[in-house]
Motif scaffolding. Structure first.
Motif, mmCIF file in Angstrom:
data_model
loop_
_atom_site.group_PDB
_atom_site.id
_atom_site.type_symbol
_atom_site.label_atom_id
_atom_site.label_comp_id
_atom_site.label_asym_id
_atom_site.label_seq_id
_atom_site.Cartn_x
_atom_site.Cartn_y
_atom_site.Cartn_z
ATOM 1 N N TYR A 454 1.131 -1.326 0.451
ATOM 2 C CA TYR A 454 -0.170 -0.056 -0.022
ATOM 3 C C TYR A 454 1.483 1.302 0.053
ATOM 4 C CZ TYR A 454 -4.061 2.949 0.848
ATOM 5 O OH TYR A 454 -4.630 3.893 1.495
ATOM 6 N N ARG A 468 -6.572 7.697 -2.145
ATOM 7 C CA ARG A 468 -6.016 7.588 -0.092
ATOM 8 C C ARG A 468 -6.896 8.113 0.768
ATOM 9 N NH1 ARG A 468 -1.155 5.947 -3.099
ATOM 10 N NH2 ARG A 468 -0.095 3.263 -2.763
ATOM 11 N N PHE A 471 -6.866 9.296 4.857
ATOM 12 C CA PHE A 471 -5.898 8.237 5.412
ATOM 13 C C PHE A 471 -4.714 9.061 5.317
ATOM 14 C CE2 PHE A 471 -1.475 5.494 4.708
ATOM 15 C CZ PHE A 471 -1.949 4.752 6.262
ATOM 16 N N THR A 473 -1.209 10.709 7.667
ATOM 17 C CA THR A 473 -0.381 10.450 7.248
ATOM 18 C C THR A 473 0.973 11.045 8.230
ATOM 19 O OG1 THR A 473 0.275 10.940 4.703
ATOM 20 C CG2 THR A 473 -0.154 8.568 5.370
#
Length: 556
Positions: A454, A468, A471, A473
């Motif tokens: 991923y 994405r 998501f 990060t």
């Protein structure tokens, strides 16, 4: 009497391809009158001058006893006065070497005697060679403190005879130390090279007292390891001042020592003959290696590309915690394969960071190698080949065995052969909230990816767009790689292929030949058309209109 002498009494290391048996060293010792003897000599000269009828005295001793010169070969034995008296008695001979010396001493007594008087030698197998004191060279005026390495090497490189006793027998006990202490390991942890040793000695006693062990002193030491390395201590004078030796005791006599290399130089014809011999030897050795390896280089089958990479994980920097290690694995796309025993994953050692500028850098220097094969299926396939990918994860481990995920990243193997240095930036999943940050700080652990692919594009993804969105990060540090890539295929050595530098790997593999020919023709047509249009624009307008009218009439 000279007032200058050479004070550099250190050893010199020489390397030669010639046989050590051809080494010849000329040693010369000359006694310089001591202070007390000189005063007495001057008084006698003064008293003798008062009596005109008296003849002026000469030197205190004969000139031949004050100096001696001897040419010594490698492991050439010259007996001292003490050994002449010792080996005359057959009962004192205990070893075969002693009995051989007894025979040689008897032959010298029956013949013209020995050529030497004060200078003698101890060869490699003599019983006294290993018993010489380490401070035997203290007779030289200039003293230097040995370094730490010199002290270690003095005990370790002291040849194989250091275990011999006076009767040249090897003790049966403690040849192997099964329970070494820390001090023993620390003192003996040096490479032990077997050295052959030869000592050139001098008997500097009075004229009537030769043969006493206390008057013996070490003049020079020659060592060799049998691989062309020759160690000489002290070094050859080479035209410099002689060395100065001061004897111990009440007399305190001063001697001058000169050491010169008098080995015969090779004649030009012998040098040419030796070069031809070495050349012939190298040719024979090369032919022998070729017969073992074979003339045919290992090649992959036709239509298969062999891809080899020798890589190194150099360093990692910019991460939050210390004591980092990296877990990595390779992923092969479609049409790629590897050997059954090929390792596709690995883990580095745990490395502490070092402050370098403003960054904390962990230097791994972890090597890895990778080998894969690519095989084309359809020649009409126009898709660009996918290259292998290396996925890695950076983790940290502290003294409480708390590990944390520091970052994820990927490395796409280069499509071009050669050396490459690649820096890959990493990120880690981030869970919003204070509880997650406290959990990461106190007990370790952090959100992890179930599928490492991923990081790039998951292998299970079949859609057109990968989203994405949502998501979270966080950007962390970076990891540096060194890659040395090699590509091998049968088409690379084809003479027709060598004339054209193809840019795509598919063309070099021998596929898509028809497509390449068509593309070449189309490119040439486009260039010719462009030139014709440019030439048409440069012509006058009336000429172009008249030419068009003529073309219409001819067609009608």
């Amino acid at each position: 009497m000279t007032d200058c002498w050479n004070t550099d009494t250190g050893e010199a290391v020489y390397r030669s391809r010639d046989a050590i048996k051809n080494l010849k060293i000329k040693v010369r010792i000359e006694r310089v009158t001591s202070t007390s003897a000189l005063t007495q000599h001057l008084q006698q000269q003064f008293l003798s001058r008062q009596d005109r009828g008296a003849i002026e005295l000469e030197t205190l001793s004969s000139q031949g006893d004050n100096e001696e010169e001897l040419v010594v070969g490698w492991q050439e034995k010259f007996f001292s006065q003490y050994e002449m008296e010792l080996f005359q008695n057959e009962a004192a001979c205990q070893t075969p070497l002693d009995r051989q010396y007894h025979t040689e001493v008897k032959a010298l007594n029956r013949g013209k005697g020995r050529r030497n008087r004060r200078i003698f030698t101890y060869t490699d197998h003599d019983r006294y060679t290993s018993c010489l004191p380490q401070h035997a060279t203290d007779i030289f005026t200039t003293k230097s403190n040995p370094t730490f390495l010199a002290e270690r090497m003095a005990s370790v490189r002291h040849r194989r005879q250091e275990r011999r006793t006076m009767d040249s027998s090897v003790p049966k006990s403690k040849i192997i130390n099964w329970e070494p202490t820390e001090e023993f390991v620390r003192n003996r942890h040096v490479v032990n090279n077997v050295m052959q040793t030869m000592h050139i000695m001098g008997d500097l006693g009075a004229s009537g007292r030769l043969g006493q062990k206390e008057n013996e002193c070490l003049l020079a030491t020659i060592k060799t390891d049998g691989c062309g390395t020759v160690i000489v201590k002290p070094d050859f004078n080479k035209g410099k001042e002689p060395y100065r030796i001061v004897t111990e005791g009440e007399r305190r006599e001063v001697w001058h020592l000169t050491v010169e290399n008098v080995s015969a130089s090779m004649k030009p014809e012998d040098k040419v003959r030796e070069q031809n011999m070495y050349k012939d030897l190298y040719i024979r050795h090369k032919e022998h290696l070729n017969s073992l390896v074979g003339q045919d280089f290992e090649m992959p089958p036709l239509g298969i590309l062999r891809y080899m990479t020798n890589g190194e994980i150099v360093s990692a920097q910019g991460f939050e915690y210390d004591n980092l290690y990296i877990h990595f694995f390779m992923e092969l796309p479609n049409n790629w394969s590897s050997r059954p025993f090929q390792s596709m994953s690995g883990v580095t050692q745990t490395c502490r960071t070092k402050t370098l500028g403003k960054e904390n850098v962990a230097f791994f220097s972890y090597p890895f190698n990778f080998e894969a094969f690519y095989m084309t299926e359809k020649e009409s396939d126009h898709s660009v080949p996918q290259w292998p990918v290396l996925y890695f994860k950076v983790l940290s481990l502290d003294s409480w065995q708390r590990y944390r995920t520091e970052g994820y990243g990927h490395l796409l193997f280069p499509a071009m052969p050669g050396k490459h240095t690649v820096t890959c930036h990493t990120w880690r999943p981030l869970q919003m909230g204070t509880v997650s940050a406290l959990r990461r700080f106190f007990i370790g652990g952090s959100p992890e990816l179930e599928d490492h692919s991923y990081v790039r594009i998951p292998g299970t993804f079949k859609g057109e767009r990968l989203s994405r969105f949502g998501f979270c990060t966080e950007t962390t540090g970076s990891v540096t790689f060194n890659l040395n890539c090699i590509q091998q295929a049968r088409a690379f050595v084809d003479t027709a292929m060598l004339k054209k530098r193809r840019q795509r790997v598919f063309d070099q593999l021998g596929g898509f030949s028809q497509q390449g020919a068509v593309c070449t023709i189309l490119e040439a047509f486009q260039r010719a058309r462009k030139k014709m249009q440019e030439a048409r624009k440069s012509l006058p307008q009336d000429l172009i209109s008249s030419a068009s009218q003529l073309q219409i009439e001819s067609s009608a």
